[in-house]
Scaffold this motif. Structure first.
Motif, PDB file in Angstrom:
ATOM      1  N   UNK A 153       0.704  -1.130  -0.016  1.00  0.00           N
ATOM      2  CA  UNK A 153       0.064   0.177   0.086  1.00  0.00           C
ATOM      3  C   UNK A 153       0.769   1.379   0.100  1.00  0.00           C
ATOM      4  N   UNK A 154       2.047   1.283   0.658  1.00  0.00           N
ATOM      5  CA  UNK A 154       2.850   2.192   0.994  1.00  0.00           C
ATOM      6  C   UNK A 154       4.310   1.927   0.532  1.00  0.00           C
ATOM      7  N   UNK A 155       4.747   2.456  -0.465  1.00  0.00           N
ATOM      8  CA  UNK A 155       6.195   2.159  -0.939  1.00  0.00           C
ATOM      9  C   UNK A 155       7.092   3.462  -0.654  1.00  0.00           C
ATOM     10  N   UNK A 156       8.640   3.358  -0.338  1.00  0.00           N
ATOM     11  CA  UNK A 156       9.381   4.056  -0.335  1.00  0.00           C
ATOM     12  C   UNK A 156      10.756   3.448  -1.169  1.00  0.00           C
ATOM     13  N   UNK A 157      11.120   4.433  -2.221  1.00  0.00           N
ATOM     14  CA  UNK A 157      12.066   4.044  -2.914  1.00  0.00           C
ATOM     15  C   UNK A 157      13.396   4.869  -2.727  1.00  0.00           C
TER      16      UNK A 157
ATOM     17  N   UNK B 184       6.824  -1.465   2.164  1.00  0.00           N
ATOM     18  CA  UNK B 184       7.897  -1.788   1.184  1.00  0.00           C
ATOM     19  C   UNK B 184       8.737  -0.741   1.051  1.00  0.00           C
ATOM     20  N   UNK B 185       9.900  -1.291   1.026  1.00  0.00           N
ATOM     21  CA  UNK B 185      11.067  -0.235   1.015  1.00  0.00           C
ATOM     22  C   UNK B 185      12.015  -0.764  -0.069  1.00  0.00           C
ATOM     23  N   UNK B 186      12.387   0.012  -0.964  1.00  0.00           N
ATOM     24  CA  UNK B 186      13.451  -0.270  -2.078  1.00  0.00           C
ATOM     25  C   UNK B 186      14.621   0.473  -2.285  1.00  0.00           C
ATOM     26  N   UNK B 187      15.525  -0.112  -2.077  1.00  0.00           N
ATOM     27  CA  UNK B 187      16.823   0.660  -2.411  1.00  0.00           C
ATOM     28  C   UNK B 187      17.309   0.222  -3.632  1.00  0.00           C
ATOM     29  N   UNK B 188      17.231   1.403  -4.760  1.00  0.00           N
ATOM     30  CA  UNK B 188      17.501   1.092  -6.109  1.00  0.00           C
ATOM     31  C   UNK B 188      18.856   1.472  -6.289  1.00  0.00           C
TER      32      UNK B 188
ATOM     33  N   UNK C 213      24.133   4.357  -2.690  1.00  0.00           N
ATOM     34  CA  UNK C 213      23.443   4.783  -1.464  1.00  0.00           C
ATOM     35  C   UNK C 213      24.406   5.491  -0.540  1.00  0.00           C
ATOM     36  N   UNK C 214      24.241   6.736  -0.126  1.00  0.00           N
ATOM     37  CA  UNK C 214      25.359   7.651   0.685  1.00  0.00           C
ATOM     38  C   UNK C 214      25.126   6.904   2.100  1.00  0.00           C
ATOM     39  N   UNK C 215      26.166   6.981   2.871  1.00  0.00           N
ATOM     40  CA  UNK C 215      26.170   6.418   4.426  1.00  0.00           C
ATOM     41  C   UNK C 215      25.273   4.947   4.392  1.00  0.00           C
ATOM     42  N   UNK C 216      25.746   4.024   3.496  1.00  0.00           N
ATOM     43  CA  UNK C 216      24.594   2.919   3.446  1.00  0.00           C
ATOM     44  C   UNK C 216      24.481   2.124   4.657  1.00  0.00           C
ATOM     45  N   UNK C 217      25.767   2.115   5.639  1.00  0.00           N
ATOM     46  CA  UNK C 217      25.441   1.282   6.832  1.00  0.00           C
ATOM     47  C   UNK C 217      24.589   2.030   7.743  1.00  0.00           C
TER      48      UNK C 217
END
Length: 487
Positions: free
Chosen positions: A49-53, A113-117, A122-126
């Motif tokens: 329902x809610x997605x963050x990319x 749902x969260x997506x790391x594309x 991705x800065x500061x990944x850790x």
């Protein structure tokens, strides 16, 4: 000089590469190159329902996803300023967040749902990956698309001394400049990163490497052989161009903090580099200041443990392979578990992390425990009736009544411990669940010495017609079938 008779020259060709009309910008070229990976990622994503990319680009993934799940609310995050109308309307909200300086928690919302594309950008990944757990609704999922810089084509660039990304770093294109920066990541660095951030990663899919010259592949196998890496491992991992990784939260329960380890770590060591990048670098051991004792070039695991015990100062011993990585939180969890075991029960306690246990309801053997094995996720329940433990890691007391058989060699000795514990000491070993990464180079192939050990324990434990292990059901037929196929 005349060409050899066997040489077949390709037909002449002329291709105009530059000049004329302006070429497409670096972002468009990158999007075309990543298209197969995005299609694989799209196919792996569940309804939400809610997605963050993170790394939303121009909204290509959002547009394709909403063609299947039109009712979702999509929030895209970009590390660069986004102009009005630049991102596709499928992205309901676009946020420009400088993750070099700011926390992702500033967006103040939760998502199913969260997506790391493209993890490599991705800065500061850790830090960011750890924070994303706080934005996920219960039962939600994280999916990561990541490039494998240990694939054959990337290694070819390294040999050529040109690790370019193939994306132009134009001074007026901030996005292109960021993507043009070379980054180096492999399956092991990615899985370790995710585990340390509190995620349980599992390879959902991958994009295979494009066709590579057979001579290059053979050369990489030759180098792997020189480093002791079996071909099965190299052929599989090096032929993956992109990873699609599904993640969930499983080890978020609170554990009482402790400052000092209740255990020492004993590592039979044959390869210093594996020890350095795995056991020695494990935050799950550093967080409790666990003492690591490396025993070099032992003839048997019994020798390694026996000779190391005189240097052990704790009540407990974590005996492990040199290629095991203990993620953040492991040491605190193991301390909490060991502190609950009484001094009376300590000598007879035998703990494993992955293996085979007896289901109390069905009375049938089944896999138990948790480990990420290279790119494979073994995720099973705990067991208090264990018949086989994988030797990658186990815990015994310094004054344990369990003794490793010096005649068994490097395979199935922990299974032998289990069977002896049951038959001689009348005690069932246990398998517990903790975050663990096995950075194995085995190639998932059983060596000849495994079958020697199988034959030995079948003779030693003749009352067991079958012995269940993660490598299969071991019986006389198991060994005979292998012997019959030997050249």
């Amino acid at each position: 000089m005349n060409a050899p008779a066997t040489f077949n020259a390709p037909p002449p060709a002329l291709i105009v590469i530059s000049g004329g009309a302006p070429a497409s910008n670096s972002h468009e070229r990158a999007a075309r190159a990543a298209a197969p990976a995005l299609q694989k990622l799209l196919a792996a994503l569940p309804p939400a329902a809610r997605v963050l990319e993170l790394g939303c680009g121009l909204g290509e993934l959002a547009q394709a996803y909403k063609a299947r799940h039109g009712e979702c609310h999509w929030v895209g995050v970009s590390s660069h300023p986004v102009q009005p109308g630049q991102v596709h309307a499928a992205v309901n909200q676009t946020l420009s967040v400088d993750l070099h300086a700011n926390s992702i928690l500033h967006i103040g919302a939760s998502f199913d749902l969260i997506i790391v594309n493209r993890l490599e950008h991705l800065p500061n990944a850790a830090r960011t990956l750890a924070e994303l757990g706080e934005l996920l609704t219960p039962g939600g999922k994280l999916f990561v698309l990541a490039e494998n810089h240990a694939c054959l084509s990337a290694m070819a660039h390294l040999v050529e001394a040109d690790p370019s990304t193939g994306i132009a770093a134009l001074p007026d294109d901030p996005l292109g400049m960021d993507k043009a920066h070379p980054r180096f990541q492999s399956h092991s660095t990615i899985f370790k990163l995710l585990l340390d951030a509190g995620w349980t990663p599992s390879l959902a899919d991958h994009v295979p490497e494009q066709a590579v010259d057979d001579k290059l592949a053979a050369a990489v196998r030759y180098m792997g052989d020189a480093l002791g890496v079996p071909p099965g491992c190299a052929d599989r991992v090096h032929r993956m161009k992109h990873f699609i990784i599904g993640c969930q939260r499983q080890f978020d329960d609170a554990v009482a903090p402790s400052s000092r380890a209740l255990f020492d770590v004993v590592v039979p060591t044959t390869k210093e580099q594996q020890l350095r990048v795995n056991v020695e670098q494990s935050p799950g051991l550093q967080e409790v200041q666990a003492r690591i004792i490396s025993y070099r070039h032992a003839a048997t695991p019994a020798e390694a443990l026996t000779q190391s015990l005189q240097h052990v100062g704790s009540d407990w011993v974590l005996l492990c392979h040199q290629d095991v990585y203990f993620p953040k939180g492991f040491g605190q969890r193991l301390n909490a578990l060991l502190s609950a075991i009484s001094a009376e029960d300590r000598p007879k306690t035998l703990l494993g992390f992955i293996g085979m246990g007896i289901n109390r309801q069905t009375e049938q053997p089944e896999a138990a425990g948790f480990v990420i094995d290279r790119v494979n996720c073994a995720d099973h329940a705990e067991s208090d009736a264990v018949v086989s433990i994988d030797e990658l890691a186990l815990v015994i007391a310094k004054d344990s009544l369990h003794q490793i058989d010096p005649h068994i060699g490097w395979h199935l000795w922990a299974t032998d411990l289990c069977l002896t514990s049951i038959c001689t000491h009348r005690v069932f070993p246990r398998i517990v669940r903790m975050p663990l990464f096995h950075n194995t180079h085995s190639g998932w192939q059983l060596p000849e010495s495994f079958y020697d050990s199988a034959e030995y324990i079948l003779q030693k434990h003749s009352s067991f017609s079958t012995i269940h292990s993660l490598c299969g059901v071991i019986d006389q037929g198991f060994v005979a079938r292998h012997r019959s196929t030997k050249p």
